[in-house]
Design a protein around this motif. Structure first.
Motif, PDB file in Angstrom:
ATOM      1  N   SER A 380       0.620  -1.214  -0.027  1.00 38.62           N
ATOM      2  CA  SER A 380       0.090  -0.056  -0.113  1.00 38.62           C
ATOM      3  C   SER A 380       0.892   1.169   0.088  1.00 38.62           C
ATOM      4  O   SER A 380       0.333   2.420  -0.178  1.00 38.62           O
ATOM      5  N   LYS A 381       2.140   1.086   0.080  1.00 42.53           N
ATOM      6  CA  LYS A 381       3.016   2.329   0.153  1.00 42.53           C
ATOM      7  C   LYS A 381       3.271   2.770  -1.127  1.00 42.53           C
ATOM      8  O   LYS A 381       4.462   2.399  -1.688  1.00 42.53           O
ATOM      9  N   ILE A 382       2.329   3.491  -1.858  1.00 41.28           N
ATOM     10  CA  ILE A 382       2.745   3.765  -3.379  1.00 41.28           C
ATOM     11  C   ILE A 382       2.587   5.345  -3.481  1.00 41.28           C
ATOM     12  O   ILE A 382       1.946   6.066  -2.821  1.00 41.28           O
ATOM     13  N   LYS A 383       3.851   5.662  -3.861  1.00 42.78           N
ATOM     14  CA  LYS A 383       4.199   7.281  -4.141  1.00 42.78           C
ATOM     15  C   LYS A 383       3.093   7.910  -4.935  1.00 42.78           C
ATOM     16  O   LYS A 383       2.591   8.973  -4.623  1.00 42.78           O
ATOM     17  N   HIS A 384       2.966   7.291  -6.078  1.00 44.67           N
ATOM     18  CA  HIS A 384       1.946   7.899  -6.944  1.00 44.67           C
ATOM     19  C   HIS A 384       0.747   6.844  -6.849  1.00 44.67           C
ATOM     20  O   HIS A 384       0.778   5.836  -7.486  1.00 44.67           O
ATOM     21  N   PRO A 385      -0.586   7.441  -6.501  1.00 44.75           N
ATOM     22  CA  PRO A 385      -1.876   6.664  -6.458  1.00 44.75           C
ATOM     23  C   PRO A 385      -2.180   6.121  -7.873  1.00 44.75           C
ATOM     24  O   PRO A 385      -2.077   6.917  -8.699  1.00 44.75           O
ATOM     25  N   LEU A 386      -2.462   4.918  -7.998  1.00 45.76           N
ATOM     26  CA  LEU A 386      -3.110   4.398  -9.193  1.00 45.76           C
ATOM     27  C   LEU A 386      -4.470   4.390  -9.259  1.00 45.76           C
ATOM     28  O   LEU A 386      -5.338   4.254  -8.412  1.00 45.76           O
ATOM     29  N   ARG A 387      -5.012   4.471 -10.612  1.00 42.93           N
ATOM     30  CA  ARG A 387      -6.473   4.756 -10.770  1.00 42.93           C
ATOM     31  C   ARG A 387      -6.932   3.260 -11.223  1.00 42.93           C
ATOM     32  O   ARG A 387      -6.292   2.576 -12.257  1.00 42.93           O
ATOM     33  N   TYR A 388      -8.035   3.002 -10.671  1.00 42.82           N
ATOM     34  CA  TYR A 388      -8.734   1.579 -10.904  1.00 42.82           C
ATOM     35  C   TYR A 388     -10.163   1.975 -11.471  1.00 42.82           C
ATOM     36  O   TYR A 388     -10.589   3.029 -11.077  1.00 42.82           O
ATOM     37  N   LYS A 389     -10.721   1.011 -12.180  1.00 43.87           N
ATOM     38  CA  LYS A 389     -12.262   0.962 -12.373  1.00 43.87           C
ATOM     39  C   LYS A 389     -12.832  -0.327 -11.714  1.00 43.87           C
ATOM     40  O   LYS A 389     -12.260  -1.338 -11.905  1.00 43.87           O
ATOM     41  N   ILE A 390     -13.906  -0.264 -10.981  1.00 47.80           N
ATOM     42  CA  ILE A 390     -14.583  -1.469 -10.454  1.00 47.80           C
ATOM     43  C   ILE A 390     -15.218  -2.246 -11.764  1.00 47.80           C
ATOM     44  O   ILE A 390     -15.630  -1.595 -12.473  1.00 47.80           O
ATOM     45  N   SER A 391     -14.741  -3.599 -11.675  1.00 45.80           N
ATOM     46  CA  SER A 391     -15.296  -4.477 -12.730  1.00 45.80           C
ATOM     47  C   SER A 391     -16.880  -4.700 -12.603  1.00 45.80           C
ATOM     48  O   SER A 391     -17.294  -4.262 -11.880  1.00 45.80           O
ATOM     49  N   SER A 392     -17.066  -5.134 -13.819  1.00 43.66           N
ATOM     50  CA  SER A 392     -18.594  -5.109 -13.848  1.00 43.66           C
ATOM     51  C   SER A 392     -19.134  -6.372 -13.022  1.00 43.66           C
ATOM     52  O   SER A 392     -20.188  -6.325 -12.489  1.00 43.66           O
ATOM     53  N   GLU A 393     -18.134  -7.424 -12.804  1.00 47.64           N
ATOM     54  CA  GLU A 393     -18.461  -8.541 -11.743  1.00 47.64           C
ATOM     55  C   GLU A 393     -18.659  -7.970 -10.544  1.00 47.64           C
ATOM     56  O   GLU A 393     -19.801  -8.153  -9.947  1.00 47.64           O
ATOM     57  N   ASP A 394     -17.830  -7.142  -9.715  1.00 45.52           N
ATOM     58  CA  ASP A 394     -17.658  -6.450  -8.517  1.00 45.52           C
ATOM     59  C   ASP A 394     -19.155  -5.446  -8.312  1.00 45.52           C
ATOM     60  O   ASP A 394     -19.766  -5.386  -7.556  1.00 45.52           O
ATOM     61  N   SER A 395     -19.269  -4.628  -9.670  1.00 43.06           N
ATOM     62  CA  SER A 395     -20.389  -3.753  -9.661  1.00 43.06           C
ATOM     63  C   SER A 395     -21.807  -4.499  -9.546  1.00 43.06           C
ATOM     64  O   SER A 395     -22.677  -4.193  -8.762  1.00 43.06           O
ATOM     65  N   ARG A 396     -21.939  -5.864 -10.234  1.00 41.92           N
ATOM     66  CA  ARG A 396     -23.025  -6.509  -9.976  1.00 41.92           C
ATOM     67  C   ARG A 396     -23.357  -7.132  -8.621  1.00 41.92           C
ATOM     68  O   ARG A 396     -24.452  -7.064  -8.309  1.00 41.92           O
ATOM     69  N   LYS A 397     -22.183  -7.301  -8.069  1.00 36.68           N
ATOM     70  CA  LYS A 397     -22.097  -7.884  -6.469  1.00 36.68           C
ATOM     71  C   LYS A 397     -22.664  -6.670  -5.750  1.00 36.68           C
ATOM     72  O   LYS A 397     -23.724  -6.699  -4.649  1.00 36.68           O
ATOM     73  N   LEU A 398     -22.066  -5.729  -5.902  1.00 40.37           N
ATOM     74  CA  LEU A 398     -22.662  -4.210  -5.183  1.00 40.37           C
ATOM     75  C   LEU A 398     -24.033  -4.111  -5.288  1.00 40.37           C
ATOM     76  O   LEU A 398     -24.635  -3.514  -4.301  1.00 40.37           O
ATOM     77  N   PHE A 399     -24.465  -3.998  -6.677  1.00 43.68           N
ATOM     78  CA  PHE A 399     -25.843  -3.645  -7.018  1.00 43.68           C
ATOM     79  C   PHE A 399     -26.628  -4.747  -6.172  1.00 43.68           C
ATOM     80  O   PHE A 399     -27.708  -4.356  -5.813  1.00 43.68           O
ATOM     81  N   GLU A 400     -26.460  -6.029  -6.112  1.00 43.77           N
ATOM     82  CA  GLU A 400     -27.066  -6.908  -5.348  1.00 43.77           C
ATOM     83  C   GLU A 400     -27.316  -6.758  -3.857  1.00 43.77           C
ATOM     84  O   GLU A 400     -28.335  -6.871  -3.476  1.00 43.77           O
ATOM     85  N   VAL A 401     -26.268  -6.273  -3.400  1.00 45.26           N
ATOM     86  CA  VAL A 401     -26.458  -5.820  -1.941  1.00 45.26           C
ATOM     87  C   VAL A 401     -27.260  -4.463  -1.568  1.00 45.26           C
ATOM     88  O   VAL A 401     -28.067  -4.382  -0.854  1.00 45.26           O
TER      89      VAL A 401
END
Length: 573
Positions: A380-401
């Protein structure tokens, strides 16, 4: 000198008041009062009182039609009429355990029974058509998917008449296990080695506690049971919060979520509410509560005791929607991405177990899900933060919740199980988030609640108008009250006919018009316009005039006494 008869005091006083004083007395304040009394369009008090009395004295009872089908049972044990009477008797017992709730069927029910034994069918007089022998070729010994079986029963029980009929099919098989499943339409089925008495009790419980009350343990509705605004509008605000963007930054493709996942839900809720959706991504959003490290679970833990302090109202700027103004309601759904300092972050339940959804709800506010990214497992000790996008699979799981949380906010179950006195029934989930029988339950309850609120608001408006005679009643207010009464009558008519969705729509319109009439801008200022305020406003106009009037009256009184003495002296001579 001849003196005329003396004028009385009133004549002297009015003669003494000059034209200047009369002009002052007839200025704007008096004309304004006359204007207010001239433009008064009182609402129909008698119709409002009749509606309020009718609603309060007898809550709406929707008609509900139930159908029980017994397959492979001995036709010599019970007749169809006996089974119908027995089912209704058990339904009365289950209904008596719950306090009467507004929007239920109560005594306004019909129960039809069909005994299907091979190719022979016996039905009672209230029966709705059943295809006799339709299950003869069905292989009960084989296991079938509940989803496919649900579609098969839907095609088998298709009712072209359009009437809403709730059906439970009890099938007696050689399997020891008795399995009860409630489909996503308006039917359920029971399969296994089951006897008549057990089947009757189970069917009656599904009719009352599931199809009538929505699978709730209680039949009561406390206050605002659904998170909808008074105008029937609701805004679903989805928020992605990055607690510390110095570690990582997450984004999502919300347009895909809206088109593929949210659209069916919005279409399903159209009879109940006008739903709109918005989303945003926020940064630097730490939570207010604290977490601790657990070596056994190898994660940071926050418990249910910390939930009241989890939402950081100072840092979470969620209320940015302009669509939720006025009487509308907004529900917040938050995806919280923790910082690297407390990742992974898990919710511990009171029994010591970890929550499977890692989320919780706040009644009438919304729901929160803590989402731990896969980057927790890396450095987790990253000098320059990385940009991510939540995957479709994780988005579907979040939406189910989130879908489960939305169902809970509407008062429905989210675990897919109904545990009753006669056993456990499986509740199949719908891709629209709400089953058809659940939408029927919500429509009935929503119609009844809106109609009660409409009657209360119109009754308050009627009492307010009658208590303040000087209140302005514009023509717009009279029209709104008239249309509100018409919508309320349409709600009652649709309710008697069993048209649940149309009843919900008209009740929403009736309540909205009543609220608009009560909170009309032309009435609000007069509602709080007390007599003291009236005296304070108009006294500067009348006090100077009244002082001159009193002095003139005193002066004329003295003159009147003097003239009277002269007149009586002249008359004596």
């Amino acid at each position: 000198m001849i003196y005329p008869p003396p004028l009385n005091l009133v004549q002297f006083s009015f003669l003494a008041i000059s034209e200047q004083y009369l002009s002052i007395l007839t200025q704007t304040p008096i004309r304004l009062i006359n204007y207010r009394f001239r433009y008064r369009s009182p609402p129909p008090f008698r119709e409002i009182d009749d509606l309020s009395t009718a609603i309060e004295s007898s809550p709406i009872l929707f008609p509900c039609h139930f159908r029980a089908v017994f397959v492979n049972f001995d036709p010599n044990s019970y007749t169809a009429d006996q089974l119908s009477i027995s089912v209704q008797a058990h339904m009365a017992k289950f209904a008596a355990k719950n306090s009467p709730a507004c929007g239920t069927c109560a005594s306004n029910v019909t129960v039809s029974v069909t005994l299907d034994s091979n190719s022979n069918c016996i039905s009672n007089g209230n029966n709705v058509d059943w295809k006799c022998g339709a299950l003869n070729e069905f292989k009960f010994a084989e296991k079938h998917e509940d989803g496919l079986l649900d579609e098969d029963f839907a095609s088998l029980l298709d009712n072209n008449s359009g009437a809403k009929v709730y059906t439970v099919v009890a099938v007696k098989t050689e399997q020891e296990e008795v399995r009860a499943v409630v489909g996503k339409y308006r039917h359920a089925w029971i399969m296994g080695r089951i006897f008549e008495e057990e089947a009757i009790e189970k069917i009656a419980e599904i009719f009352v506690n599931v199809f009538m009350n929505g699978g709730k343990e209680e039949g009561l509705i406390h206050g605002e049971f659904m998170p909808l605004g008074a105008d029937g509008r609701i805004v679903l605000s989805f928020n992605l919060l990055n607690a510390d963007p110095h570690n990582w930054i997450y984004d999502w493709d919300f347009q895909e979520i809206d088109e593929n996942l949210l659209s069916p839900v919005i279409d399903a809720l159209k009879p109940l509410a006008d739903v709109s959706v918005e989303s945003q991504v926020l940064y630097h959003t730490p939570k207010s509560s604290f977490s601790f490290w657990d070596d056994r679970l190898d994660s940071y833990i926050f418990s249910t005791k910390d939930l009241p302090f989890f939402v950081n109202s100072n840092e979470w700027h969620l209320d940015t929607s302009v669509a939720a103004g006025g009487l509308s309601k907004i529900l917040q759904f938050v995806v919280y991405v923790p910082s690297a300092k407390e990742c992974p972050l898990q919710l511990q339940l009171p029994n010591g177990e970890i929550s499977t959804t890692n989320g919780f709800i706040s009644p009438m506010w919304g729901g929160i899900v803590v989402w731990n990214p896969s980057a927790c497992l890396t450095d987790s000790k990253i000098k320059h933060p990385l940009r991510y996008k939540i995957s479709s699979e994780d988005s579907r799981k979040l939406f189910e919740v989130f879908m489960g949380q939305l169902r809970q906010l509407f008062g429905l179950k989210s675990d897919g199980l109904f545990v009753g006195a006669s056993g456990t029934s499986i509740l199949l989930a719908s891709e629209r988030g709400f089953s058809e029988w659940e939408l029927d339950v919500l429509s009935r309850q929503h119609s009844c609640f809106n109609l009660l609120q409409c009657g209360t608001t119109l009754g308050s408006l009627s009492r307010l108008v009658q208590s303040l005679p000087r209140m302005i009643i514009m023509d717009d207010i009279g029209k709104q009250v008239k249309y509100s009464l018409e919508a309320a009558r349409l709600t009652l008519s649709n309710a008697l006919l069993g048209i649940y969705d149309a009843s919900a729509e008209s009740s929403r319109q009736a309540r909205l018009l009543a609220e608009d009439a009560f909170y009309h801008p032309s009435m609000m200022s007069v509602s709080y316009y007390s007599f003291e305020h009236c005296f304070a406003v108009y006294s500067p106009f009348f006090l100077p005039v009244s002082l001159h009037v009193l002095l003139a009256v005193l002066r004329e009184w003295k003159r009147y006494k003097q003239e009277s003495k002269k007149y009586y002296a002249w008359k004596a001579k």
